[in-house]
Each structure stands twice: as C-alpha cells, then as structure tokens.
Design an enzyme around this catalytic site. Sequence first.
Site, PDB file in Angstrom:
ATOM      1  N   ILE A   1      -9.793   9.093  -3.410  1.00  0.00           N
ATOM      2  CA  ILE A   1     -10.185   8.735  -1.994  1.00  0.00           C
ATOM      3  C   ILE A   1      -9.965   9.922  -1.191  1.00  0.00           C
ATOM      4  CG2 ILE A   1      -9.963   7.029  -0.284  1.00  0.00           C
ATOM      5  CD1 ILE A   1     -10.903   6.208  -2.946  1.00  0.00           C
TER       6      ILE A   1
ATOM      7  N   LYS B   1       2.412   3.695 -11.600  1.00  0.00           N
ATOM      8  CA  LYS B   1       1.102   3.029 -11.286  1.00  0.00           C
ATOM      9  C   LYS B   1       0.753   2.180 -12.482  1.00  0.00           C
ATOM     10  CE  LYS B   1       0.534   4.220  -7.246  1.00  0.00           C
ATOM     11  NZ  LYS B   1       0.783   3.133  -5.942  1.00  0.00           N
TER      12      LYS B   1
ATOM     13  N   SER C   1      -3.416   2.767  -8.849  1.00  0.00           N
ATOM     14  CA  SER C   1      -4.124   4.090  -9.057  1.00  0.00           C
ATOM     15  C   SER C   1      -4.920   4.253 -10.254  1.00  0.00           C
ATOM     16  CB  SER C   1      -3.343   5.222  -8.798  1.00  0.00           C
ATOM     17  OG  SER C   1      -4.104   6.476  -9.173  1.00  0.00           O
TER      18      SER C   1
ATOM     19  N   TYR D   1       4.199   9.457 -11.166  1.00  0.00           N
ATOM     20  CA  TYR D   1       3.322   8.779 -10.605  1.00  0.00           C
ATOM     21  C   TYR D   1       2.534   7.696 -11.465  1.00  0.00           C
ATOM     22  CZ  TYR D   1      -0.493   7.741  -7.248  1.00  0.00           C
ATOM     23  OH  TYR D   1      -1.496   7.017  -6.425  1.00  0.00           O
ATOM     24  N   ALA D   2       1.931   8.560 -12.347  1.00  0.00           N
ATOM     25  CA  ALA D   2       1.010   7.667 -13.502  1.00  0.00           C
ATOM     26  C   ALA D   2       1.935   6.633 -14.229  1.00  0.00           C
ATOM     27  CB  ALA D   2       0.494   8.780 -14.517  1.00  0.00           C
ATOM     28  N   ALA D   3       2.887   6.772 -14.585  1.00  0.00           N
ATOM     29  CA  ALA D   3       3.752   5.594 -15.020  1.00  0.00           C
ATOM     30  C   ALA D   3       4.162   4.555 -14.165  1.00  0.00           C
ATOM     31  CB  ALA D   3       5.088   6.345 -15.772  1.00  0.00           C
TER      32      ALA D   3
ATOM     33  N   ASN E   1       0.596  -1.376  -0.068  1.00  0.00           N
ATOM     34  CA  ASN E   1       0.082   0.128   0.136  1.00  0.00           C
ATOM     35  C   ASN E   1       0.642   1.398  -0.105  1.00  0.00           C
ATOM     36  OD1 ASN E   1      -2.370   1.590   0.774  1.00  0.00           O
ATOM     37  ND2 ASN E   1      -1.207   2.111   2.380  1.00  0.00           N
TER      38      ASN E   1
END
Length: 242
Positions: free
Chosen positions: A180, A151, A134, A147-149, A84
């Site tokens: 969230i 995830k 994500s 971050y996107a890459a 997590n």
Amino acid sequence: MEKLNSLIDLSGKVAVVTGAAGGIGARIVQTLRAAGATVVPTDIQPQPGQDDFMTLDVGEVAQIDALAATVAQRHGRLDIWVSNAGMLARSPALELTPQAWDRSLNVNLRSAVFGARAAARHMAPGGAIVNLSSYAGLKARPNCVDYAAAKAGVHHATKCLALEFGERGVRVNAIAPGYIDTVMSSWMHADAALRDQYLAKIPLGRLGEPQEVANGVLYLVSPLSSYVTGHTLVIDGGCMHG
C-alpha cells in the site's frame, strides 16, 4: 467514498482505531466517520486538534485496557475496535536482535490480541473487531522475519478469538494488505528498479491506496458482513498470486 457509505449506516456506533496517525489509520477514521460512527482515534504520538483523540502506546497492555474502559464509559458503549497500529523495521535475519524481535511481536501481534480482549469485555452482541495484518504473514518475504511471524500470528489469533467471542455475538476478522502506498512502503521508492521489480509481481500493476484498505474495514464492521468471522480479507492487488 460518499456512494459507498450511503449503503452503510454506522450511526450510533462507537469505534476505536489504533495507529490512527498513519496513512491507513487516518483513512479508516475518516471512512468510519463518513458512515456515521463516532470514532476515537488513538496513536502513540499526540495529534493536537483531532476530535476525540486519545494517546495510546499499544505496547502497554494496561493502557489498552484503560482506554477501552474509558471509551465505553464516556460514550456508553463500544461497538468497533480496529487494531491498525504496527511497525516494520526491515532487517536480515542474521542481523536481527532479540530486542527488535520482542518489540515487533509486541506491537504487531500482542497488541492485537490484548486489544481484542479489552474491546470484547465492553461489547454487546453485534460488536466487530478488525485486526490489520499483512500479506507478509501469508507469503514468505525476506528481511522481515519478525514482522512476518507476528502477522502470521495475527491471522491465527484472529481465528481463535472468533471462536471464543462468537458466543458473545462479537465478530473478529483480519485484513491482510499487500503493498500500500504509505510511509511503511517508502523503502521501495528509493530504488526505482527495485520498485518496478515488486510492481511486476502485482497483477493489477500498482500499489494499493489507503482508502482501499479502509473500504475493507468498513465492510467487516458493517451489517454487510454480519455472517463473517474468523476471516482474513486479503487486499493486495493479487500479489499473493504473483
């Protein structure tokens, strides 16, 4: 939560949850314990007073390996591993530094892969691994290319690990939360107009709650999902389609 957990009995199971000090991580720990599991919460920041807590920097593979071995030795087994821990430092691509890129991929992607590897070494058939990803890894978003890459990498790595660990009887799945209501999404609360703009793209019209993500983890580590592996469960209120 009591009614949900009455359907799932994890008594006798031993679980590790990384990033357990955060809103989602803490709720995952509570939910697994309520279902009967023995849970070892971990985080980079010490948490005095937490039962079985162990300090862990997921950026250090040696620490991950050592912690998995210690838990397995101390409790005699390791059944569940929930990766997590994560980080999000929003930045336009033109301002992104190589150091920030490396740190993001290290915490958000490498830790999940090496966490799964460390856990699987100690798991008997029936073990379950869940990687928190994500929806940003599934749908392009601005100002978070690192971050996107990372995830997106978690999603594909989860599929690859599921193929390899299936022969060991160990399942590997991922969860892709949308927006969230946690500290990580606090940036949108500073601007009411921006927050409303994002909420308007969510069919259910609200932010998700940490418990709703924890419920997904509970499903993926339980016998209810015994024939599910290599899957990414999207928990986003429909924003993938908004």
